[in-house]
Design a protein around this motif. Structure first.
Motif, PDB file in Angstrom:
ATOM      1  N   SER A 196       0.828  -1.210   0.000  1.00 17.81           N
ATOM      2  CA  SER A 196       0.000   0.000   0.000  1.00 17.81           C
ATOM      3  C   SER A 196       0.861   1.258   0.000  1.00 17.81           C
ATOM      4  CB  SER A 196      -0.936  -0.001   1.210  1.00 17.81           C
ATOM      5  OG  SER A 196      -0.205  -0.081   2.426  1.00 17.81           O
ATOM      6  N   GLY A 197       1.950   1.242   0.767  1.00 14.29           N
ATOM      7  CA  GLY A 197       2.846   2.385   0.794  1.00 14.29           C
ATOM      8  C   GLY A 197       3.435   2.682  -0.573  1.00 14.29           C
ATOM      9  N   PHE A 198       3.824   1.646  -1.284  1.00 12.79           N
ATOM     10  CA  PHE A 198       4.388   1.823  -2.626  1.00 12.79           C
ATOM     11  C   PHE A 198       3.367   2.460  -3.565  1.00 12.79           C
ATOM     12  CE2 PHE A 198       4.879   0.145  -6.951  1.00 12.79           C
ATOM     13  CZ  PHE A 198       6.157   0.619  -7.266  1.00 12.79           C
ATOM     14  N   VAL A 199       2.125   1.990  -3.510  1.00 11.73           N
ATOM     15  CA  VAL A 199       1.081   2.538  -4.386  1.00 11.73           C
ATOM     16  C   VAL A 199       0.830   4.009  -4.066  1.00 11.73           C
ATOM     17  CG1 VAL A 199      -1.370   2.405  -4.995  1.00 11.73           C
ATOM     18  CG2 VAL A 199      -0.016   0.320  -4.789  1.00 11.73           C
ATOM     19  N   PHE A 200       0.734   4.355  -2.773  1.00 10.89           N
ATOM     20  CA  PHE A 200       0.507   5.751  -2.387  1.00 10.89           C
ATOM     21  C   PHE A 200       1.622   6.646  -2.913  1.00 10.89           C
ATOM     22  CE2 PHE A 200      -1.496   3.966   1.728  1.00 10.89           C
ATOM     23  CZ  PHE A 200      -2.638   3.630   1.025  1.00 10.89           C
ATOM     24  N   ILE A 201       2.846   6.180  -2.748  1.00  9.95           N
ATOM     25  CA  ILE A 201       3.993   6.982  -3.153  1.00  9.95           C
ATOM     26  C   ILE A 201       3.973   7.242  -4.655  1.00  9.95           C
ATOM     27  CG2 ILE A 201       6.512   6.986  -3.369  1.00  9.95           C
ATOM     28  CD1 ILE A 201       6.570   5.368  -0.722  1.00  9.95           C
ATOM     29  N   VAL A 202       3.808   6.181  -5.439  1.00  8.98           N
ATOM     30  CA  VAL A 202       3.833   6.312  -6.893  1.00  8.98           C
ATOM     31  C   VAL A 202       2.695   7.203  -7.388  1.00  8.98           C
ATOM     32  CG1 VAL A 202       3.588   5.069  -9.080  1.00  8.98           C
ATOM     33  CG2 VAL A 202       5.007   4.121  -7.253  1.00  8.98           C
ATOM     34  N   TYR A 203       1.483   6.973  -6.872  1.00 11.03           N
ATOM     35  CA  TYR A 203       0.315   7.745  -7.302  1.00 11.03           C
ATOM     36  C   TYR A 203       0.505   9.234  -6.995  1.00 11.03           C
ATOM     37  CZ  TYR A 203      -4.546   9.396  -7.266  1.00 11.03           C
ATOM     38  OH  TYR A 203      -5.699  10.100  -7.481  1.00 11.03           O
ATOM     39  N   THR A 204       1.008   9.547  -5.820  1.00 10.33           N
ATOM     40  CA  THR A 204       1.185  10.944  -5.419  1.00 10.33           C
ATOM     41  C   THR A 204       2.301  11.610  -6.211  1.00 10.33           C
ATOM     42  OG1 THR A 204       0.470  10.322  -3.186  1.00 10.33           O
ATOM     43  CG2 THR A 204       1.495  12.477  -3.450  1.00 10.33           C
ATOM     44  N   ILE A 205       3.395  10.910  -6.434  1.00  9.13           N
ATOM     45  CA  ILE A 205       4.494  11.462  -7.227  1.00  9.13           C
ATOM     46  C   ILE A 205       4.015  11.836  -8.619  1.00  9.13           C
ATOM     47  CG2 ILE A 205       6.642  10.825  -8.426  1.00  9.13           C
ATOM     48  CD1 ILE A 205       7.475   9.298  -5.938  1.00  9.13           C
ATOM     49  N   LEU A 206       3.225  10.983  -9.213  1.00 13.04           N
ATOM     50  CA  LEU A 206       2.797  11.208 -10.591  1.00 13.04           C
ATOM     51  C   LEU A 206       1.737  12.304 -10.706  1.00 13.04           C
ATOM     52  CD1 LEU A 206       2.512   7.498 -11.778  1.00 13.04           C
ATOM     53  CD2 LEU A 206       4.242   9.155 -12.490  1.00 13.04           C
ATOM     54  N   GLY A 207       0.703  12.214  -9.907  1.00 15.67           N
ATOM     55  CA  GLY A 207      -0.472  13.056 -10.125  1.00 15.67           C
ATOM     56  C   GLY A 207      -0.507  14.380  -9.403  1.00 15.67           C
TER      57      GLY A 207
ATOM     58  N   ARG B 237       8.601  15.753  -5.585  1.00 14.82           N
ATOM     59  CA  ARG B 237       8.416  14.345  -5.950  1.00 14.82           C
ATOM     60  C   ARG B 237       9.480  13.454  -5.296  1.00 14.82           C
ATOM     61  NH1 ARG B 237       6.570  15.815 -12.103  1.00 14.82           N
ATOM     62  NH2 ARG B 237       4.360  15.246 -11.852  1.00 14.82           N
ATOM     63  N   VAL B 238      10.692  13.937  -5.236  1.00 11.12           N
ATOM     64  CA  VAL B 238      11.757  13.173  -4.573  1.00 11.12           C
ATOM     65  C   VAL B 238      11.449  13.025  -3.081  1.00 11.12           C
ATOM     66  CG1 VAL B 238      14.202  13.168  -3.927  1.00 11.12           C
ATOM     67  CG2 VAL B 238      13.525  13.832  -6.242  1.00 11.12           C
ATOM     68  N   LEU B 239      11.008  14.114  -2.471  1.00  8.89           N
ATOM     69  CA  LEU B 239      10.703  14.075  -1.044  1.00  8.89           C
ATOM     70  C   LEU B 239       9.452  13.246  -0.753  1.00  8.89           C
ATOM     71  CD1 LEU B 239      11.509  17.756   0.010  1.00  8.89           C
ATOM     72  CD2 LEU B 239      12.734  15.682   0.672  1.00  8.89           C
ATOM     73  N   THR B 240       8.539  13.181  -1.711  1.00  7.78           N
ATOM     74  CA  THR B 240       7.363  12.315  -1.548  1.00  7.78           C
ATOM     75  C   THR B 240       7.807  10.870  -1.352  1.00  7.78           C
ATOM     76  OG1 THR B 240       5.905  13.743  -2.850  1.00  7.78           O
ATOM     77  CG2 THR B 240       5.290  11.419  -2.674  1.00  7.78           C
ATOM     78  N   ALA B 241       8.787  10.449  -2.145  1.00  7.50           N
ATOM     79  CA  ALA B 241       9.320   9.092  -1.997  1.00  7.50           C
ATOM     80  C   ALA B 241       9.973   8.912  -0.633  1.00  7.50           C
ATOM     81  CB  ALA B 241      10.318   8.805  -3.114  1.00  7.50           C
ATOM     82  N   ALA B 242      10.756   9.911  -0.215  1.00  3.20           N
ATOM     83  CA  ALA B 242      11.463   9.820   1.066  1.00  3.20           C
ATOM     84  C   ALA B 242      10.490   9.783   2.240  1.00  3.20           C
ATOM     85  CB  ALA B 242      12.419  11.002   1.209  1.00  3.20           C
ATOM     86  N   PHE B 243       9.503  10.674   2.237  1.00  7.70           N
ATOM     87  CA  PHE B 243       8.518  10.705   3.323  1.00  7.70           C
ATOM     88  C   PHE B 243       7.643   9.455   3.305  1.00  7.70           C
ATOM     89  CE2 PHE B 243       9.374  15.309   3.563  1.00  7.70           C
ATOM     90  CZ  PHE B 243       9.474  15.436   4.943  1.00  7.70           C
ATOM     91  N   GLY B 244       7.345   8.966   2.113  1.00 10.91           N
ATOM     92  CA  GLY B 244       6.551   7.750   2.015  1.00 10.91           C
ATOM     93  C   GLY B 244       7.237   6.566   2.670  1.00 10.91           C
ATOM     94  N   VAL B 245       8.535   6.419   2.414  1.00 12.72           N
ATOM     95  CA  VAL B 245       9.305   5.336   3.038  1.00 12.72           C
ATOM     96  C   VAL B 245       9.360   5.532   4.552  1.00 12.72           C
ATOM     97  CG1 VAL B 245      11.579   4.263   3.212  1.00 12.72           C
ATOM     98  CG2 VAL B 245      10.658   4.866   0.962  1.00 12.72           C
ATOM     99  N   GLY B 246       9.519   6.787   4.985  1.00 15.50           N
ATOM    100  CA  GLY B 246       9.515   7.072   6.418  1.00 15.50           C
ATOM    101  C   GLY B 246       8.200   6.682   7.074  1.00 15.50           C
ATOM    102  N   ALA B 247       7.084   6.969   6.395  1.00 15.45           N
ATOM    103  CA  ALA B 247       5.765   6.601   6.920  1.00 15.45           C
ATOM    104  C   ALA B 247       5.605   5.085   6.982  1.00 15.45           C
ATOM    105  CB  ALA B 247       4.671   7.219   6.056  1.00 15.45           C
ATOM    106  N   ILE B 248       6.151   4.393   6.013  1.00 13.23           N
ATOM    107  CA  ILE B 248       6.104   2.928   6.009  1.00 13.23           C
ATOM    108  C   ILE B 248       6.817   2.372   7.237  1.00 13.23           C
ATOM    109  CG2 ILE B 248       7.030   0.869   4.848  1.00 13.23           C
ATOM    110  CD1 ILE B 248       6.414   2.272   2.192  1.00 13.23           C
ATOM    111  N   ILE B 249       7.980   2.927   7.541  1.00 10.07           N
ATOM    112  CA  ILE B 249       8.750   2.471   8.707  1.00 10.07           C
ATOM    113  C   ILE B 249       7.965   2.708   9.995  1.00 10.07           C
ATOM    114  CG2 ILE B 249      10.845   2.872  10.062  1.00 10.07           C
ATOM    115  CD1 ILE B 249      12.245   3.507   7.383  1.00 10.07           C
ATOM    116  N   ILE B 250       7.326   3.886  10.111  1.00  6.83           N
ATOM    117  CA  ILE B 250       6.515   4.176  11.296  1.00  6.83           C
ATOM    118  C   ILE B 250       5.341   3.196  11.388  1.00  6.83           C
ATOM    119  CG2 ILE B 250       4.975   5.875  12.370  1.00  6.83           C
ATOM    120  CD1 ILE B 250       6.750   8.057  11.145  1.00  6.83           C
TER     121      ILE B 250
END
Length: 436
Positions: free
Chosen positions: A153-164, A338-351
């Motif tokens: 789910s984290g991967f999907v959120f990250i990709v969708y937000t980066i793109l759109g 977009r780069v930070l979206t990926a970074a924050f997304g991974v951080g949220a996954i860890i939390i």
């Protein structure tokens, strides 16, 4: 079969992101959807952002423990929006993209930058709570483990937000909102046919008293009055009338929805003597609903997750971007965001992998934010001005004390949370007098 549908659902979401990617023409499209959204787009996006999985699942779980008092989560949200309604006149002509821009107008660039760094840290917890909700849904409708569900789910959120970006978010939120409300209403009417044998606790009871309500208003209602995600929706509106009508629609929906979610939690308390770490609503879907209704509810909850997580994730990444480069109208702002979206997304996954409970994760994040920023923003709208040192001190002290309150059990933690707001206000009041 359910796994195939799940993968197909996520695949469609990513495809929508790719389509939206080609429609983004400039920074304004990416960050505030061109500032041309109408009433139904803004109202739909506002509600879809509010009704994330953490709010829905958290409200039902809360009602399982405290009865009708579980409705206060949505009612406090409606109260916050009601107070926000007349305040739209202060932000109707605002030309910035987000809340730190507004704080910068009030107190200067330094306050804007520190806000752009602190708010995303708190918002990581909100994104994480959405991922936790998605992962729990995934574990029920598939053979994926909780950890696998978090990463998927984290991967999907990250990709969708980066793109759109915001452009796709505000256009798809109204569709996701329809799924959310339809799923919840169908389940509500289905379980309403079964009479309850035990009387539920009232709105105020021994498990949720007036001090609890006060803390919820301070830490939850206030984030609707002054909240980055709320403002990011309003800044997309084409005029003040659109803002006001959108807020009224959201209030009208949230009030009855609070009682609907509480009724689902009360029903769960009647059906299950012990839920452990499981979500009550997901247990109802899994064991008490026909397959077609349970699937509709899962689809609604996944829609809730996506509609809230993408907004929150974009808010966090865009604010941090602003802190780094000062201006989101810069040519490189979209790329950095977009780069930070990926970074924050991974951080949220860890939390999400570390935290246990959805509602506690959500309220932790909102408590940090509210203790730091609510009062400076609110008084700033009414013309209060102070030196940057005073405002920054109030933000840091208020946020720290509010966070401290979450680590103390019982009334001690609640009083500390209230003290955070008092200290924040006192620093602003006396600081202006002492620091000239």
């Amino acid at each position: 079969m359910r796994e195939i549908i799940l993968i197909l659902y996520f695949f469609i979401v990513v495809i929508v992101g790719f389509i939206s990617f080609g429609q983004i023409k400039n920074n304004k499209d990416f960050f505030i959807a061109g500032k041309n959204a109408g009433v139904y787009q803004v109202a739909g996006s506002l509600l879809a952002s509010i009704l994330g999985s953490s709010a829905i699942l958290g409200s039902v779980d809360f009602a399982y423990d405290v009865g009708w008092a579980g409705s206060w989560l949505m009612l406090c949200g409606a109260l916050g929006l009601l107070i926000l309604y007349p305040l739209t006149k202060f932000i109707k002509n605002f030309q910035g993209y987000n809340l730190p821009d507004l704080l910068g107008n009030f107190y200067g660039e330094e306050v804007q930058r520190i806000s752009s760094f602190i708010i995303p840290i708190a918002w990581l917890g909100i994104v994480a709570s959405q991922i936790m909700g998605a992962a729990k849904i995934i574990t029920i409708i598939s053979t994926f483990t909780y950890i696998e569900g978090v990463w998927l789910s984290g991967f999907v959120f990250i990709v969708y937000t980066i793109l759109g970006g915001q452009f796709s978010i505000i256009k798809t939120d109204i569709i996701q909102l329809i799924f959310i409300l339809l799923g919840l209403l169908v389940v509500f009417f289905y379980i309403s046919s079964e009479p309850l044998t035990k009387e539920a606790l009232p709105l105020i009871n021994h498990k949720f008293g007036y001090i609890d309500l006060l803390v919820m208003i301070l830490t939850y209602s206030t984030t609707y009055i002054v909240g980055p995600d709320i403002y990011s929706r309003l800044f997309c509106a084409k005029n003040e009338k659109t803002m006001k009508m959108s807020i009224l629609i959201a209030i009208v929906v949230l009030i009855p929805l609070g009682f609907i979610l509480a009724k689902l939690g009360i029903y769960g308390a009647e059906m299950f003597t012990d839920v452990g770490k499981n979500s009550v609503l997901l247990m109802i879907a899994d064991s008490k609903l026909p397959n077609i209704l349970s699937f509709l509810l899962y689809l609604a909850l996944l829609s809730a997750v996506i509609s809230s997580a993408d907004t929150t994730l974009l808010t966090a990444s865009s604010l941090f971007t602003q802190g780094l480069i000062k201006n989101l109208k810069s040519e490189k702002a979209v790329f950095i965001s977009r780069v930070l979206t990926a970074a924050f997304g991974v951080g949220a996954i860890i939390i999400a992998l570390k935290m246990k409970y959805i509602l506690s994760t959500l309220l932790m994040a909102l408590t940090i934010y509210s203790g730091a920023f609510i009062i400076p923003t609110f008084v700033g709208m009414f013309g209060y001005r102070a030196r940057k040192e005073v405002v920054i001190t109030a933000i840091v002290v208020g946020g720290f004390v509010a966070t401290l309150g979450k680590y103390y059990p019982g009334n001690t933690g609640k009083y500390i949370a209230i003290a955070a707001f008092i200290l924040n206000g006192l620093i602003l009041y006396f600081g202006k007098k002492l620091v000239k």
